[in-house]
Scaffold this motif. Structure first.
Motif, PDB file in Angstrom:
ATOM      1  N   CYS A   4      -5.144   8.490   3.735  1.00 39.84           N
ATOM      2  CA  CYS A   4      -4.225   7.356   3.841  1.00 39.84           C
ATOM      3  C   CYS A   4      -4.478   6.571   5.130  1.00 39.84           C
ATOM      4  N   THR A   5      -4.744   7.264   6.234  1.00 38.41           N
ATOM      5  CA  THR A   5      -5.014   6.598   7.507  1.00 38.41           C
ATOM      6  C   THR A   5      -6.301   5.768   7.411  1.00 38.41           C
ATOM      7  N   PHE A   6      -7.344   6.387   6.890  1.00 37.21           N
ATOM      8  CA  PHE A   6      -8.624   5.685   6.764  1.00 37.21           C
ATOM      9  C   PHE A   6      -8.510   4.479   5.842  1.00 37.21           C
ATOM     10  N   ALA A   7      -7.877   4.672   4.670  1.00 37.88           N
ATOM     11  CA  ALA A   7      -7.757   3.563   3.717  1.00 37.88           C
ATOM     12  C   ALA A   7      -6.913   2.429   4.277  1.00 37.88           C
ATOM     13  N   SER A   8      -5.854   2.758   5.018  1.00 39.37           N
ATOM     14  CA  SER A   8      -4.996   1.723   5.603  1.00 39.37           C
ATOM     15  C   SER A   8      -5.752   0.914   6.657  1.00 39.37           C
ATOM     16  N   LEU A   9      -6.511   1.606   7.496  1.00 42.23           N
ATOM     17  CA  LEU A   9      -7.284   0.896   8.521  1.00 42.23           C
ATOM     18  C   LEU A   9      -8.348   0.015   7.894  1.00 42.23           C
ATOM     19  N   ARG A  56      -3.742  18.894  -0.425  1.00 44.10           N
ATOM     20  CA  ARG A  56      -3.810  19.287   0.986  1.00 44.10           C
ATOM     21  C   ARG A  56      -3.212  18.208   1.876  1.00 44.10           C
ATOM     22  N   LEU A  57      -2.260  18.619   2.720  1.00 38.51           N
ATOM     23  CA  LEU A  57      -1.524  17.667   3.554  1.00 38.51           C
ATOM     24  C   LEU A  57      -2.448  16.953   4.537  1.00 38.51           C
ATOM     25  N   ARG A  58      -3.290  17.669   5.244  1.00 41.15           N
ATOM     26  CA  ARG A  58      -4.156  17.045   6.256  1.00 41.15           C
ATOM     27  C   ARG A  58      -5.128  16.065   5.618  1.00 41.15           C
ATOM     28  N   LEU A  59      -5.719  16.459   4.488  1.00 42.34           N
ATOM     29  CA  LEU A  59      -6.681  15.575   3.822  1.00 42.34           C
ATOM     30  C   LEU A  59      -6.005  14.300   3.321  1.00 42.34           C
ATOM     31  N   VAL A  60      -4.813  14.443   2.768  1.00 47.15           N
ATOM     32  CA  VAL A  60      -4.091  13.277   2.251  1.00 47.15           C
ATOM     33  C   VAL A  60      -3.760  12.315   3.388  1.00 47.15           C
ATOM     34  N   VAL A  61      -3.261  12.827   4.497  1.00 44.18           N
ATOM     35  CA  VAL A  61      -2.914  11.981   5.636  1.00 44.18           C
ATOM     36  C   VAL A  61      -4.171  11.282   6.175  1.00 44.18           C
ATOM     37  N   ALA A  62      -5.266  12.026   6.236  1.00 42.91           N
ATOM     38  CA  ALA A  62      -6.517  11.428   6.730  1.00 42.91           C
ATOM     39  C   ALA A  62      -6.990  10.314   5.801  1.00 42.91           C
ATOM     40  N   ALA A 103       0.819  -1.216   0.000  1.00 43.99           N
ATOM     41  CA  ALA A 103       0.000   0.000   0.000  1.00 43.99           C
ATOM     42  C   ALA A 103       0.854   1.267   0.000  1.00 43.99           C
ATOM     43  N   VAL A 104       2.182   1.085   0.153  1.00 42.80           N
ATOM     44  CA  VAL A 104       3.042   2.268   0.114  1.00 42.80           C
ATOM     45  C   VAL A 104       2.997   2.942  -1.260  1.00 42.80           C
ATOM     46  N   PHE A 105       2.685   2.149  -2.305  1.00 40.48           N
ATOM     47  CA  PHE A 105       2.606   2.727  -3.649  1.00 40.48           C
ATOM     48  C   PHE A 105       1.449   3.734  -3.773  1.00 40.48           C
ATOM     49  N   PRO A 106       0.228   3.371  -3.406  1.00 39.28           N
ATOM     50  CA  PRO A 106      -0.835   4.387  -3.455  1.00 39.28           C
ATOM     51  C   PRO A 106      -0.616   5.530  -2.455  1.00 39.28           C
ATOM     52  N   VAL A 107      -0.002   5.197  -1.302  1.00 38.25           N
ATOM     53  CA  VAL A 107       0.277   6.260  -0.336  1.00 38.25           C
ATOM     54  C   VAL A 107       1.229   7.298  -0.936  1.00 38.25           C
ATOM     55  N   MET A 108       2.276   6.831  -1.599  1.00 41.66           N
ATOM     56  CA  MET A 108       3.237   7.762  -2.216  1.00 41.66           C
ATOM     57  C   MET A 108       2.580   8.568  -3.337  1.00 41.66           C
ATOM     58  N   TRP A 109       1.654   7.915  -4.056  1.00 38.48           N
ATOM     59  CA  TRP A 109       0.942   8.626  -5.122  1.00 38.48           C
ATOM     60  C   TRP A 109       0.112   9.757  -4.538  1.00 38.48           C
ATOM     61  N   LEU A 110      -0.651   9.417  -3.485  1.00 35.63           N
ATOM     62  CA  LEU A 110      -1.502  10.449  -2.872  1.00 35.63           C
ATOM     63  C   LEU A 110      -0.663  11.569  -2.252  1.00 35.63           C
ATOM     64  N   ALA A 111       0.355  11.188  -1.482  1.00 32.43           N
ATOM     65  CA  ALA A 111       1.162  12.206  -0.802  1.00 32.43           C
ATOM     66  C   ALA A 111       1.997  13.018  -1.784  1.00 32.43           C
ATOM     67  N   MET A 126       2.858   2.774   9.849  1.00 33.97           N
ATOM     68  CA  MET A 126       3.982   2.935   8.929  1.00 33.97           C
ATOM     69  C   MET A 126       3.558   3.679   7.667  1.00 33.97           C
ATOM     70  N   LEU A 127       2.396   3.337   7.149  1.00 35.81           N
ATOM     71  CA  LEU A 127       1.908   3.998   5.934  1.00 35.81           C
ATOM     72  C   LEU A 127       1.608   5.481   6.185  1.00 35.81           C
ATOM     73  N   VAL A 128       1.063   5.789   7.371  1.00 36.40           N
ATOM     74  CA  VAL A 128       0.788   7.191   7.715  1.00 36.40           C
ATOM     75  C   VAL A 128       2.097   7.972   7.816  1.00 36.40           C
ATOM     76  N   SER A 129       3.100   7.357   8.421  1.00 37.96           N
ATOM     77  CA  SER A 129       4.402   8.026   8.523  1.00 37.96           C
ATOM     78  C   SER A 129       4.975   8.309   7.134  1.00 37.96           C
ATOM     79  N   VAL A 130       4.850   7.325   6.244  1.00 41.99           N
ATOM     80  CA  VAL A 130       5.310   7.536   4.870  1.00 41.99           C
ATOM     81  C   VAL A 130       4.524   8.660   4.216  1.00 41.99           C
ATOM     82  N   ALA A 131       3.214   8.700   4.455  1.00 37.58           N
ATOM     83  CA  ALA A 131       2.374   9.745   3.851  1.00 37.58           C
ATOM     84  C   ALA A 131       2.796  11.123   4.337  1.00 37.58           C
ATOM     85  N   VAL A 132       3.044  11.248   5.644  1.00 42.81           N
ATOM     86  CA  VAL A 132       3.452  12.549   6.187  1.00 42.81           C
ATOM     87  C   VAL A 132       4.801  12.969   5.605  1.00 42.81           C
TER      88      VAL A 132
END
Length: 558
Positions: free
Chosen positions: A132-137, A124-130, A111-119, A164-170
């Protein structure tokens, strides 16, 4: 596809130069290639897992998503629509992860691939992190919810991958925003640099000065249009181009070619600095006289990078100056001849004892005006000669004696005007200089003192020593000079407003020439004045003292 392979394999094209559809496919392709690798690994590790519905469904979903990237016209949709693709990738990764559980571990990190795409989208940083967090959970908890009966600690254990995915997104979002800011700054600096370059090019093409830039190897790197015209003038007849050694470059006033090593470019290459040196380019009626200056310039590290030469076409100026000098010399000569005759005949007539008193008075007026006119002609003639000739012979003189002689010469004029002349002598004042030039200074100062004083006034000539200076002061009780005119009284053809109002004739050359002669002798000519009270002109010349100059003595005293 060729463009995609070009970016992916050879990197010859910038990613941003691709179209929206190509960018979408290229962003999705790494995940699909990794899933293909997972399929191959499972084929060897546990072929049975390839038949599990979740794993096959995840692979199919990933292929469908790649197909959507290739067929959807993303250019016609809003830019944010393409971000739906990485959100769908969480579905594909979740299905593959569920299907390969127990065979391959850690597949949730795909899932790091879609996370990197989104980030990396820069949104918007907050929306992207949110997101990624929701999709990962959702990706890790959905299988647990589907099974049912899972203990709370099981849900907590599955938080490692989402964290881990949220950290990568941030981290990815911060890096992306920083990169965007840096790119904007670079683009702004490039735009400013281009604007300045265009401004500089416009200025160099606008000014009527030839500009030539040569590097440290002596190669031309820039030449504006004016310099190209001068270059064409210096070419030999019939030549379209020629090296520096074949250009027709002469010293001003001669017909001898300047040796290559003595030419401006050769001297500039040798590190020499030029200041308004005169040369003639070409020959015949098309020849141009130029004034050339050269300065070296250095790069950002301080190393010598080259030289800039500025060539000013002064042909018309030189011709005008020469024509002026010729005219002034000819005019002065033509005036002096009849004036000399008039003064000679007037002096002969004054010796005739049979003349009546009125006739003798008229002759004196005529003689005085003729002498005044001759002095004006002498000033004009002197003004036509620029600078000090190296052939002038300088000898040791007594400034006090020259002042006394000037007083004697001015006595008849002073007597006719009813003005008293007093000398205050402080003894011998030896100076070294040109007698003609110094006498001209004294005569001019004394005649001006008489000319601008009323009958009954007193003119005082004072000589004295002042340290290492021989000083002569000429004090009058005349009309004075306004303060606003004091700064320009030593400028050629300038007269004070008080003198103009008085109607007293003059050329405005006498004081300018006297100031120039004083400067050429290493001295100074100064003035203090008060309107209605009078003026004091002070001449300072170095005393004749072997091996010591006034400047040296002053420094020694300090």
């Amino acid at each position: 596809m060729d463009k995609l392979l070009d970016v992916l394999l050879l990197g010859r094209r910038r990613f941003g130069a691709l179209g929206p559809r190509s960018r979408a496919v290229l962003s999705q392709l790494p995940l699909n290639l990794t899933l293909l690798l997972v399929f191959v690994v499972l084929a060897f590790a546990d072929p049975h897992a390839l038949t599990l519905p979740p794993f096959l469904s995840g692979q199919i979903v990933a292929l469908v998503i790649l197909l959507l990237c290739a067929v959807v016209p993303w250019g016609r949709l809003p830019e944010w629509c393409v971000l739906a693709i990485p959100l769908l990738d969480f579905v594909a990764v979740g299905l593959v992860r569920t299907g390969a559980t127990g065979v391959l571990s850690g597949l949730g990190l795909l899932a790091v691939f879609p996370v990197m795409w989104l980030a990396g989208s820069g949104r918007r940083l907050r929306l992207v992190v949110a997101l990624c967090t929701f999709a990962s959970l959702v990706m890790v908890w959905t299988p647990l919810l589907a099974i049912g009966g899972s203990a709370p600690h099981t849900f907590v254990a599955e938080l490692v991958v989402p964290l881990m995915l949220v950290s990568v997104a941030v981290a990815m979002s911060v890096m992306t925003l920083s990169g965007i800011a840096q790119q904007q700054r670079v683009e702004e600096l490039l735009a400013r640099s281009e604007t300045r370059q265009r401004l500089l090019d416009t200025v160099l093409e606008t000014v009527d000065v030839g500009v030539l830039v040569i590097d440290d190897a002596g190669t031309d790197v820039f030449m504006n249009s004016r310099q190209r015209q001068l270059y064409l003038t210096a070419l030999p007849p019939g030549a379209a181009r020629a090296p520096e050694s074949e250009l027709l470059v002469y010293r001003d006033g001669t017909d001898e070619l300047v040796p290559v090593e003595e030419r401006p470019m050769g001297r500039a290459n040798a590190g020499e600095e030029l200041n308004h040196e005169m040369y003639r380019l070409g020959r015949g009626p098309e020849a141009r006289t130029v004034s050339i200056s050269a300065r070296a310039f250095r790069d950002a590290t301080g190393e010598l990078a080259g030289t800039v030469l500025a060539c000013t076409d002064v042909t018309e100026v030189v011709a005008a100056v020469r024509a002026r000098d010729s005219f002034l010399a000819a005019m002065s000569h033509e005036f002096r001849t009849p004036l000399t005759s008039l003064l000679g005949y007037a002096e002969l007539l004054l010796e005739d004892e049979s003349l009546s008193t009125s006739a003798r008075s008229d002759l004196r007026v005529m003689s005085r005006n003729a002498r005044h006119l001759r002095k004006m002609v002498d000033d004009i003639l002197a003004a036509s000669v620029e600078g000090s000739s190296p052939d002038v012979r300088r000898t040791e003189l007594d400034l006090a004696e020259l002042v006394r002689q000037a007083a004697v010469s001015a006595a008849p004029d002073a007597e006719s005007r009813g003005i008293a002349v007093r000398i205050e002598d402080d003894g011998e004042l030896p100076v070294v200089g040109d007698k003609t030039g110094i006498v001209r200074i004294l005569d001019n100062l004394v005649s001006n003192a008489l000319k601008y004083s009323e009958s009954g006034a007193l003119v005082t000539l004072t000589t004295e020593r002042d340290g290492w200076w021989a000083v002569c002061r000429v004090r009058d009780e005349g009309i004075g000079i306004p303060p606003e005119d004091l700064e320009r009284i030593f400028t050629r053809f300038q007269r004070s407003s008080a003198a103009l109002r008085s109607g007293i004739p003059g050329t405005g050359l006498g004081l300018a020439l006297a100031h120039e002669v004083a400067t050429q002798h290493g001295g100074r000519l100064e003035c203090t004045s008060e309107v209605g009270v009078g003026s004091v002109f002070t001449l300072r010349l170095p005393l004749a003292r072997a091996g010591v100059s006034p400047n040296q003595s002053t420094a020694a005293e300090e």
